[in-house]
Design a protein around this motif. Structure first.
Motif, short mmCIF file in Angstrom:
data_model
loop_
_atom_site.label_atom_id
_atom_site.label_comp_id
_atom_site.label_asym_id
_atom_site.label_seq_id
_atom_site.Cartn_x
_atom_site.Cartn_y
_atom_site.Cartn_z
N ASN A 45 38.73 41.90 44.05
CA ASN A 45 38.57 40.74 43.16
C ASN A 45 38.38 39.43 43.91
O ASN A 45 38.98 38.41 43.59
CB ASN A 45 39.82 40.64 42.25
CG ASN A 45 39.57 39.67 41.11
OD1 ASN A 45 38.43 39.50 40.68
ND2 ASN A 45 40.63 39.03 40.65
N SER A 80 36.85 36.05 45.14
CA SER A 80 35.98 34.96 44.70
C SER A 80 36.09 33.81 45.67
O SER A 80 37.15 33.60 46.27
CB SER A 80 36.38 34.45 43.32
OG SER A 80 36.21 35.46 42.36
N HIS A 115 34.36 37.75 41.91
CA HIS A 115 34.96 39.04 41.55
C HIS A 115 34.34 40.22 42.31
O HIS A 115 33.81 41.14 41.72
CB HIS A 115 34.83 39.30 40.05
CG HIS A 115 35.38 38.18 39.23
ND1 HIS A 115 36.69 37.78 39.33
CD2 HIS A 115 34.80 37.36 38.34
CE1 HIS A 115 36.90 36.76 38.52
NE2 HIS A 115 35.78 36.48 37.90
N THR A 144 39.05 31.91 47.35
CA THR A 144 39.70 31.19 46.25
C THR A 144 40.68 32.12 45.54
O THR A 144 41.80 31.73 45.23
CB THR A 144 38.66 30.65 45.27
OG1 THR A 144 37.63 29.99 46.02
CG2 THR A 144 39.26 29.66 44.30
N THR A 145 40.22 33.34 45.27
CA THR A 145 41.12 34.35 44.72
C THR A 145 40.82 35.68 45.37
O THR A 145 39.79 35.84 46.02
CB THR A 145 40.92 34.55 43.20
OG1 THR A 145 39.59 35.05 43.00
CG2 THR A 145 41.12 33.28 42.41
N THR A 152 42.12 39.58 47.33
CA THR A 152 42.75 39.99 48.58
C THR A 152 41.76 40.73 49.47
O THR A 152 40.81 41.34 49.00
CB THR A 152 43.94 40.95 48.32
OG1 THR A 152 43.49 41.99 47.47
CG2 THR A 152 45.11 40.24 47.69
N THR A 179 44.91 38.04 53.48
CA THR A 179 45.05 36.85 52.64
C THR A 179 46.50 36.37 52.56
O THR A 179 46.76 35.26 52.15
CB THR A 179 44.52 37.14 51.22
OG1 THR A 179 44.82 38.49 50.88
CG2 THR A 179 43.03 36.95 51.16
#
Lengths: 329, 216
Positions: free
Chosen positions: A6, A8, A23, A58-59, A61, A70
C-alpha cells in the motif's frame, strides 16, 4: 525478499499535492530480476527511492529481507541501507576519487581496515574487469566503465538487493548489452535480487523474469515477463508491450487470427500441421519472433479463407497444440 | 621610506593572514550549515537555515567602515582594546565570515545531487557526507572562494587605519594623501597590486592543480 504494501508517495509543492505513486503492492522474490517499467513521470524513481528510503513514503510499508524499513530511522536505517546496493543513470561517482577509492568508499564508511578494503576492492575490480583502471579518475572513463565502477561500488557491501535506476539509459546499445550481461551474471553468481527501473522494454525483455508496468503512479500490469508479453494487451499496456505485428492492415478478409507461440510451440511446425490435418488454406499476413529471457515468443497474424466452421475447427486444433489464438475479425 | 613600507606590509599581511584563518575556520562550517539545512538537503531545517541566512544578510548589508565602529564593544570585549592591529582583525573577521559563508554555500550547491544521493544510499551519515563527499568534491571551488575572500580582506584591511590598525592602506592615507607624498602613494598602490596578483595566481594555481590531478 522485498515486500511493498500500500505504498503511496505524495509531494506537496506550493500547497499543491502531486501524487507520484499510489497504493502500490509489490512482491519481489529472492533471486528475481524484477523490472519496473513506465514512461517518465510514471513514478518509477519515487518507487525505487522508497525501497531504500532515500525518499520517505507518505503511506505504506516496505519490507526488505524481513526488515520493515519504514519503521527505522537514524543508525538502524543507515545500516539497513548498506545491505541494499544502488546504481544510477548518471553513475554518480565521486569525481574527487580514483576508481579504487570510489569502490572502497562504502567500505571506508563502515570503517573496515586497510587490508580488508584492499582485498575486497581488488576482487571487485576483477569482477567488473577494470583492474587496470584502479588509479584512474572517473573523468577519464567511458560511460560503460563508469557504470561498471558504479556496480562494483554497489556490490562492495555484499548486498542482498541491487536497485538499478535507469542504469543503462545513458549508454549506447552495445554498452547496454554488456552492462545487462554483467547484471545478469551478478544475479546468477551471487544470488543478488535485482530491481530494475527502466523506460526501455528491451531491458526487461533481456534480463527480467518478472515485470510490473507503472502508469500514473499505479501498477497496470504485472507478472512473469513472458506472460505479460503474451497476455492480450489493453490500451494502457499497449504502448509498452507494443504489437510486434501490425494488426491494423487494410486487409478486409474474414477469419483473421492472431496466434501467439511461446516456448515449445514456437519451435514446432504448427501451421503446416494445421494445413495438412484440417485441409484448410492459410494466408500469413504478418509475423515476428522475439526472444524474451532466452525464451522464444512468436506472433503471427493469419487469415483462414472459408466459413466459420473452418475457424472453429482451427481454433480447436491450435488450442490443443498450446497456441494462443485471438480472433481479430 | 623603505622601513615604513616594510612595516606596513608586514602589518597588512599579519591582519590578512590571521583574519583569513579565523574567517575560514568559522565561515566554512557556517556555509556548510547553510547548505545542509536548506530545502531537500541532508539535514533540512527551515528554522536554522532561515535564521542563519537572515543574520548573514544583515551583516553583509553593513558597509565595512560602519561595521567596524558598530562592533567596537565586541572588539573591546575580545581583545581588551579597540585600537591597533589586533583590534582591526575582529571587524575584518566579522565582515568576511558572512561573505565567505555565501561563497562556500554556492560552491557546495554546485555538487551534483546524485552524488550525495548515492552516498545516502550507501548508508553514509550526514557528517560523513560533508567530510568525505561534499568538501572533496567542491575543493577546487572552495580554494578559489578562499582566494576571493583573502583579496576582499586585503581591501577591507586598508580601512583598518581608521582604528589605528596600520598597514599599507593606512600608510597610503596618512602619507600619500594627507602629506601629499605621491611617491608613497605610488609605492603602496604598487604593493597592493603585487599582493592581489600573487594571491589570485596562487589560488588559481592550487585549484588548477587539484583539477589537473583529477584528470589523471
Amino acid at each position: 525478499m522485498i515486500e511493498i504494501q500500500n505504498l503511496s508517495k505524495i509531494y506537496e509543492k506550493a500547497h499543491q499535492k502531486v501524487v507520484a505513486i499510489e497504493h502500490i503492492d509489490l512482491k519481489v522474490e529472492r533471486g528475481d530480476i524484477y523490472g519496473i517499467v513506465g514512461l517518465s513521470g510514471a513514478g518509477k524513481s519515487s518507487l525505487v527511492r522508497c525501497i531504500n528510503r532515500i525518499e520517505d513514503p507518505t503511506t505504506g510499508t516496505v519490507i526488505v529481507d524481513g526488515v520493515d524499513l519504514t519503521s527505522l530511522s537514524g543508525k538502524a536505517l543507515r545500516s539497513e541501507r548498506q545491505k541494499i546496493g544502488m546504481i544510477f543513470q548518471n553513475f554518480n561517482l565521486l569525481s574527487s576519487k580514483t576508481v579504487f577509492e570510489n569502490i572502497a568508499f562504502p567500505l571506508r564508511l563502515k570503517g573496515l581496515d586497510k587490508e580488508q578494503i584492499q582485498k575486497r576492492v581488488l576482487d571487485l575490480l576483477e569482477k567488473v574487469e577494470l583492474t587496470e583502471k584502479a588509479d584512474v579518475y572517473p573523468v577519464n572513463l567511458s560511460g560503460g566503465q563508469k557504470q561498471r565502477v558504479g556496480i562494483a561500488r554497489a556490490l562492495a557491501n555484499e548486498p542482498s538487493v541491487l536497485l538499478c535506476d535507469e542504469s543503462t539509459s545513458a549508454l549506447d546499445p552495445k554498452t547496454t548489452k554488456q552492462i545487462l550481461g554483467l547484471l545478469k551474471r551478478i544475479n546468477k553468481e551471487f544470488g543478488v535480487t535485482l530491481v530494475v527501473i527502466t523506460h526501455e522494454m528491451d531491458v526487461v525483455k533481456a534480463i527480467c523474469n518478472k515485470v510490473a508496468i507503472l502508469e500514473s503512479g499505479r501498477i497496470i500490469a504485472e507478472g512473469d515477463t513472458i506472460d505479460v508479453f503474451t497476455r492480450k494487451t489493453s490500451d494502457a499496456t499497449k504502448h509498452f508491450i507494443g504489437e510486434s505485428v501490425s494488426s491494423d492492415s487494410n486487409h478486409r478478409g474474414n477469419n483473421r487470427l492472431q496466434l501467439t507461440f511461446k516456448g515449445v510451440s514456437a519451435e514446432q511446425p504448427i501451421l503446416s500441421g494445421l494445413i495438412r490435418n484440417l485441409a484448410v488454406d492459410v494466408n500469413i499476413l504478418s509475423g515476428s519472433i522475439e526472444t524474451i529471457q532466452d525464451y522464444p515468443l512468436g506472433k503471427l497474424i493469419v487469415e483462414l479463407p472459408g466459413d466459420s466452421n473452418v475457424l472453429i475447427e482451427a481454433l480447436d486444433y491450435l488450442s490443443a497444440k498450446g497456441v494462443d489464438a485471438e480472433v481479430l475479425s | 621610506m623603505m622601513e615604513m613600507l616594510t612595516k606596513a606590509t608586514l602589518e597588512t599581511l599579519y591582519m590578512v593572514i590571521v583574519s583569513a584563518i579565523f574567517t575560514v575556520g568559522i565561515g566554512l562550517p557556517l556555509g556548510i550549515i547553510l547548505v545542509v539545512t536548506s530545502e531537500n538537503h541532508i539535514a533540512t531545517n527551515k528554522w536554522i537555515s532561515g535564521v542563519l541566512s537572515y543574520v548573514v544578510n544583515m551583516t553583509r548589508s553593513l558597509p565595512f567602515i560602519i561595521l567596524m565602529i558598530f562592533i567596537i564593544p565586541i572588539t573591546r570585549w575580545l581583545i581588551g582594546t579597540s585600537i591597533g592591529t589586533e583590534a582591526a582583525i575582529v571587524p575584518l573577521v566579522f565582515a568576511a565570515i558572512p561573505f565567505f559563508a555565501r561563497v562556500v554555500e554556492s560552491a557546495l550547491h554546485e555538487i551534483d545531487d546524485g552524488v550525495i544521493e548515492a552516498a545516502i544510499a550507501m548508508g553514509a551519515t550526514p557528517l560523513q557526507i560533508i567530510i568525505r563527499v561534499m568538501i572533496p568534491e567542491a575543493l577546487p571551488s572552495l580554494v578559489l572562494g578562499v582566494t576571493i575572500t583573502v583579496i576582499n580582506l586585503l581591501g577591507y584591511s586598508a580601512m583598518a587605519g581608521a582604528i589605528g590598525g596600520g598597514g599599507i592602506g593606512d600608510l597610503a592615507i596618512r602619507y600619500g594623501y594627507h602629506r601629499f607624498r605621491t611617491d608613497v602613494m605610488l609605492m603602496t598602490i604598487f604593493l597592493l597590486v603585487i599582493l592581489v596578483q600573487s594571491i589570485q595566481s596562487s589560488g588559481n594555481l592550487i585549484a588548477q592543480k587539484i583539477i589537473k590531478n583529477r584528470r589523471k
